[in-house]
Design a protein around this motif. Structure first.
Motif, PDB file in Angstrom:
ATOM      1  N   LYS A 267       1.009  -0.859  -0.078  1.00  8.44           N
ATOM      2  CA  LYS A 267       0.341  -0.092   0.199  1.00  8.44           C
ATOM      3  C   LYS A 267       0.905   1.384   0.415  1.00  8.44           C
ATOM      4  O   LYS A 267       1.824   1.368   0.569  1.00  8.44           O
ATOM      5  CB  LYS A 267      -1.055   0.030   1.100  1.00  8.44           C
ATOM      6  N   ASP A 272      -2.493   9.566   3.927  1.00  8.79           N
ATOM      7  CA  ASP A 272      -3.881   9.425   4.301  1.00  8.79           C
ATOM      8  C   ASP A 272      -4.318  10.906   4.530  1.00  8.79           C
ATOM      9  O   ASP A 272      -4.234  10.938   6.629  1.00  8.79           O
ATOM     10  CB  ASP A 272      -4.024   7.813   4.863  1.00  8.79           C
ATOM     11  N   ASP A 290       1.483   6.107   5.887  1.00 13.51           N
ATOM     12  CA  ASP A 290       0.662   4.971   5.392  1.00 13.51           C
ATOM     13  C   ASP A 290       1.394   4.396   3.310  1.00 13.51           C
ATOM     14  O   ASP A 290       0.513   3.896   3.462  1.00 13.51           O
ATOM     15  CB  ASP A 290      -0.610   5.715   4.626  1.00 13.51           C
ATOM     16  N   GLU A 351      -9.441   3.857   2.422  1.00 15.66           N
ATOM     17  CA  GLU A 351      -8.808   4.095   0.367  1.00 15.66           C
ATOM     18  C   GLU A 351      -8.298   3.074   0.092  1.00 15.66           C
ATOM     19  O   GLU A 351      -7.620   2.398  -0.906  1.00 15.66           O
ATOM     20  CB  GLU A 351      -8.125   5.706   0.632  1.00 15.66           C
ATOM     21  N   THR A 376      -0.543  -0.706   5.679  1.00 12.74           N
ATOM     22  CA  THR A 376      -1.067  -0.143   7.117  1.00 12.74           C
ATOM     23  C   THR A 376      -2.886   0.361   7.052  1.00 12.74           C
ATOM     24  O   THR A 376      -3.217   1.324   6.257  1.00 12.74           O
ATOM     25  CB  THR A 376      -0.207   1.174   6.840  1.00 12.74           C
TER      26      THR A 376
HETATM   27 ZN    ZN Z   1      -4.926   5.134   4.996  1.00 16.66          ZN
END
Ligand code: ZN
Ligand code: BES
Ligand code: ZN
Length: 506
Positions: A267, A272, A290, A351, A376
């Protein structure tokens, strides 16, 4: 810091400080330590006998030698009870040793290694030792002025043996440990870097540079290609940001024949904010981390390429910011992924699963034997498991077992949460194929349920590192800030790969 492995005589080692590692329950039977003890008029054995020094893990004491041996001082570093020693305790003892030496302003030191009754295979023991020592010295100092008098650096750590026969094994182990620690440090650096200096485009540049340096292939997909592929998850999240998204692909050993292909997905949310469902201000700065999954994937591939593992390893890193903005995705919107599935956006802060979904679909192209994603992903995982262990979910028992074993060995442990059918109910939507939030309960699991809809064609494990990627305070070989979790785990998994004979069918 350079780690030298060498042969020598303890008394003749002209070090500023000579380090001995001792078990809590140890008698001084070892030759080199006994000789030093004798030269120092039994001061070591007296200390131990009178319990003035109890060799608990990472406890230390420094003694002057008054010229009785060539070294000016000796330091004893505890390893705890011999029966309780683990590789991670070795990592911790090495970390404590290195950081104490550095803080004392020592630039070169020697650790007497054959004074220890080593309890694990040499290769594992010294890999852990090198990892611990190097990782302990990690500092994130790119943005801070350090006055010259505070710039301590331990430049050389010698590991001293009396016999030549172990040197080759130990050197290989130390090199592996150094490669891993450097990769973890690289990962920590990326995570600790402020968001403005690691936009998706900047991360892509790092990947391109890394690919050149370690002869891998790198492909960066930008807006036109993402649109062509219909990556509505990544595009949807990126909509609210002025920074264009990038889908970064690193491909190590792309031409490997008759080898398994492993795909790692990370990710890569470079910040974020929560998007339109804006997070609260408190601790929002931590959301620069993030992209810890993407950073761990980059670090792991860097280490694996240096180790020249035989497997083909692919890193997929969907990268974007999650920002509120005039053109941001809104709650209630419906997006369409590259697989054709649709999702209702119930919360723009969920997201991660959206960008991972497109990456999981893309992974099918490689017909992989295993796909592992690191993310995360949920605060809920932190609530469930805290910050000690990574949450694991997946669709394949053998792969979960492999990850669990690699976790134990690397001490980046994982704990399984159930991905049972019943939880899938929670992400049903009335107006789209699924929705991106499964209600207030079991959030780590419902997030994995969402991912599982896109990971149906290969063995897959999802690792939720929301709790383990960031350290609130430092440890023996960690510092406040990014932990670099995932690098050691993935490297261990791949190095063990051929040892397990089972093959996974697609
Ligand atoms: Zn996130
Ligand atoms: N990046 C966060 C998860 C997170 C939380 C990581 C804490 C590290 C520390 C993720 O994108 C997120 O915001 N998840 C939400 C999901 C919710 C809206 C369903 C969460 O966990 O609160
Ligand atoms: Zn979020």
């Amino acid at each position: 810091m350079k780690i030298n492995v060498k042969v020598g005589t303890v008394e003749k080692e002209a070090a500023e400080i000579l380090v001995f590692h001792v078990f809590e329950d140890m008698k001084i039977t070892n030759e080199s330590l006994a000789r030093c003890n004798k030269a120092l008029h039994n001061s070591i054995s007296e200390l131990i006998k009178k319990k003035e020094f109890i060799a608990r893990l990472s406890k230390t004491i420094v003694l002057p030698t008054y010229g009785k041996i060539s070294a000016k001082r000796i330091m004893l570093v505890g390893l705890g009870k011999k029966k309780d020693v683990t590789l991670d305790k070795i990592r911790q003892a090495a970390g404590t040793t290195a950081s104490i030496l550095r803080d004392m302003g020592i630039s070169e030191s020697t650790c007497v290694m054959d004074s220890i009754d080593i309890t694990a295979p040499l290769s594992e023991w010294f890999q852990a030792y090198a990892e611990g020592a190097r990782l302990a010295l990690y500092k994130f100092q790119r943005y801070k002025y350090i006055p010259p008098e505070e710039r301590h650096e331990l430049k050389v750590l010698n590991l001293l043996f009396s016999q030549k026969d172990v040197l080759t094994t130990v050197r290989v182990a130390v090199t592996c440990g150094e490669i891993i620690a450097d990769a973890v440090s690289f990962t920590r650096d990326l995570i600790n870097t402020p968001s403005r200096d690691k936009t998706p485009a900047i991360l892509a540049d790092y990947a391109v540079k890394m690919a050149k340096e370690y002869s891998m292939q790198c492909k960066v997909m930008s807006l036109p290609e993402l649109k062509k592929l219909g990556m509505g998850g990544l595009l949807g999240v990126a909509q609210g940001s002025v920074q264009p998204p990038k889908f970064i692909i690193l491909d190590y050993n792309a031409r490997a024949k008759n080898q398994d292909t492993l795909v790692f997905i990370g990710k890569g949310i470079t910040f974020d904010s929560g998007g339109i469902c804006l997070k609260q201000a408190k601790d929002m700065d931590l959301m620069k981390s993030d992209m810890s999954g993407a950073a761990a994937v980059m670090g792991a591939i860097m280490a694996l390429s240096k180790m020249k593992v035989p497997q083909r390893i692919i890193g997929l890193m969907p990268c974007t910011e999650n920002m509120p903005g005039g053109s941001a995705m809104k709650p209630g919107d419906i997006i369409k992924f590259s697989s054709g599935k649709t999702a209702e956006i119930a919360n723009t802060d969920a997201e991660g699963r959206l960008i991972l979904a497109d990456a999981l679909v893309y992974a099918e192209n490689y017909r992989p034997q295993a796909v592992i994603d690191l993310a995360t992903l949920t605060g809920s995982c932190v609530v469930a498991l805290g910050t000690v262990v990574t949450g694991m979910m997946g669709n394949n028992e053998a792969l979960k077992k492999r990850v669990q074993i690699a976790g134990e060995k690397s001490w980046e442990r994982v704990w399984e949460l159930p991905l049972w059918e019943e939880y899938q109910e929670q992400i049903k939507s009335d107006i789209a194929d699924i929705k991106n939030v499964g209600g207030p309960h079991g959030g780590a699991i419902t997030a994995a349920c969402f991912l599982s809809k896109f990971a149906e064609k290969y063995p897959w494990v999802h690792l939720d590192i929301a709790g383990t990627a960031w350290c609130e305070k430092g440890g023996a070989y960690t510092q406040k800030g990014a932990s670099g979790v995932g690098v050691r785990l993935l490297v261990q998994l791949v190095r063990n790969w051929a040892k397990f004979p089972e093959k996974h069918s697609l």
